[in-house]
Design a protein around this motif. Structure first.
Motif, mmCIF file in Angstrom:
data_model
loop_
_atom_site.group_PDB
_atom_site.id
_atom_site.type_symbol
_atom_site.label_atom_id
_atom_site.label_comp_id
_atom_site.label_asym_id
_atom_site.label_seq_id
_atom_site.Cartn_x
_atom_site.Cartn_y
_atom_site.Cartn_z
ATOM 1 N N GLU A 211 18.937 -46.717 12.086
ATOM 2 C CA GLU A 211 19.070 -46.922 13.269
ATOM 3 C C GLU A 211 20.233 -48.212 13.774
ATOM 4 O O GLU A 211 20.447 -48.138 14.755
ATOM 5 C CB GLU A 211 17.768 -47.696 14.054
ATOM 6 C CG GLU A 211 16.712 -46.426 13.900
ATOM 7 C CD GLU A 211 15.296 -46.937 13.213
ATOM 8 O OE1 GLU A 211 14.181 -46.742 13.710
ATOM 9 O OE2 GLU A 211 15.360 -47.266 12.062
ATOM 10 N N GLN A 244 12.553 -43.600 11.312
ATOM 11 C CA GLN A 244 13.239 -42.865 10.242
ATOM 12 C C GLN A 244 12.671 -41.645 9.659
ATOM 13 O O GLN A 244 13.411 -40.568 9.767
ATOM 14 C CB GLN A 244 12.911 -43.976 9.141
ATOM 15 C CG GLN A 244 13.832 -45.205 9.425
ATOM 16 C CD GLN A 244 13.478 -46.307 8.319
ATOM 17 O OE1 GLN A 244 12.440 -46.190 7.693
ATOM 18 N NE2 GLN A 244 14.046 -47.424 8.421
ATOM 19 N N TRP A 247 13.994 -38.986 12.442
ATOM 20 C CA TRP A 247 15.218 -38.948 12.184
ATOM 21 C C TRP A 247 15.291 -37.788 11.059
ATOM 22 O O TRP A 247 16.437 -36.841 11.178
ATOM 23 C CB TRP A 247 15.959 -40.015 12.087
ATOM 24 C CG TRP A 247 17.617 -39.962 12.163
ATOM 25 C CD1 TRP A 247 18.156 -40.438 13.059
ATOM 26 C CD2 TRP A 247 18.340 -39.793 10.996
ATOM 27 N NE1 TRP A 247 19.560 -40.277 13.262
ATOM 28 C CE2 TRP A 247 19.739 -39.585 11.708
ATOM 29 C CE3 TRP A 247 18.115 -38.992 9.741
ATOM 30 C CZ2 TRP A 247 20.725 -39.367 10.984
ATOM 31 C CZ3 TRP A 247 19.380 -38.693 9.004
ATOM 32 C CH2 TRP A 247 20.529 -38.873 9.537
#
Ligand code: C2E
Ligand code: MG
Ligand code: MG
Ligand code: MG
Length: 282
Positions: A211, A244, A247
């Motif tokens: 990020e 996370q 993603w």
């Protein structure tokens, strides 16, 4: 420059350094004792399928309960064991115990469960590796496909020609192979093609910075693309947040490990987790 050199030399007499050296020597002596006295234990951390959230496999992670220091993390004692050579005996213990544990789980109702074992670079290039792996499997009555070996990318790169040869032999045995801490060693596509592995494990440092760092994101994307083009599974390490996981899932990363799903835990605790979260590897 002369001053800097002198400064470094003078550091030899820095009391902290001497203390650290003494501690390292003590740790080496204690390591020899640890094997004999049974101070090692394996914990297991699940690998989770990102789409379903279910467990695919367990990775064995070594724990040392030191009589006076308490738990010593593997990052501290494995490099010492590699330097002294005791990693061979320790690694053998891990391999044998993990195989026996996988056998127990498979007998207890999870017949397809696999277990992953980390191999030190020292073990990888040891001449009798194949015999030790075969012995651990046959002693436990475990089929080779139930065992996965994790080799670090930097370890494979130490001698890429030899590594390619060793991996061919391991693959012929039938064990699964994965490249651990991938993304840190800058191996070339040309060599990776020669390594007959099943999976790349995206190193936790890139997941951690997804990020906040464009570079981490770029490397994660590159590793995923590489895995895809070589038809390898990708396993993300150190996943701690939903963001996370999202993603990674969105970019087709198949599996993940990390505190978001589960911490490494003793074998008996894995069973209750398995009862709810197990999925057969497709
Ligand atoms: P590794 O194989 O890359 O294992 C992943 C490490 O990340 C483990 O640390 C695990 O506990 C930790 N981890 C997992 N999820 C998370 C997370 O979400 N956040 C954070 N911050 N960490 C997470 P551990 O158990 O301390 O092991 C460190 C390394 O020591 C391993 O890295 C592996 O290279 C080595 N190691 C562990 N057990 C063995 C073994 O039996 N043999 C050998 N040769 N090496 C081992
Ligand atoms: Mg590993
Ligand atoms: Mg790793
Ligand atoms: Mg690591």
């Amino acid at each position: 420059h002369a001053k800097a050199t002198l400064g470094q030399r003078m550091c030899l007499f820095e009391p902290g350094l001497l203390a650290r050296h003494t501690e390292a020597v003590e740790l080496d002596q204690d390591l020899d004792q640890a094997l004999v006295q049974g101070q090692f234990e394996l914990h297991y951390q699940p690998k989770v399928a990102l789409e379903s959230g279910r467990i695919v496999s367990f990775e064995a992670l070594l724990r040392w309960q030191h009589p006076s220091r308490g738990w010593v993390p593997p990052g501290q004692f494995i490099p010492r064991a590699e330097a002294s050579g005791s990693i061979i005996a320790i690694g053998d213990l891990v391999l044998r115990e993990a195989c026996r544990q996988a056998r127990r789980w498979r007998d207890a109702g999870w017949p397809d469960l696999t277990v992953a074992v980390n191999l030190s670079t020292v073990q990888l290039y040891q001449a009798d590796l194949m015999a030790r792996v075969q012995w651990a499997l046959s002693e436990a009555g475990l089929p080779a496909e139930a065992l996965e070996l994790e080799l670090t990318e930097t370890g494979l790169m130490e001698d890429m020609d030899a590594a390619a040869d060793i991996l061919e032999h391991l693959r012929a045995l039938g064990v699964r192979l994965s490249v651990d801490d991938f993304g840190t060693g800058y191996s070339s596509l040309a060599y990776l093609r020669r390594f007959p592995v099943h999976a790349l494990k995206l190193d936790a440092r890139f997941v951690k910075d997804l990020e906040s760092s464009d570079e981490a994101e770029m490397i994660a994307n590159a590793v995923l693309a590489l895995a895809e083009s070589l038809s390898l599974d990708c396993v993300a390490e150190g996943v701690e947040t939903e963001a996370q996981a999202d993603w990674l899932r969105a970019r087709g990363c198949g599996q993940a490990q990390g505190y978001l799903f589960a911490r490494p835990m003793p074998a008996d605790q894995c069973e209750s987790l398995l009862a709810h979260e197990y999925v057969t590897r497709s």
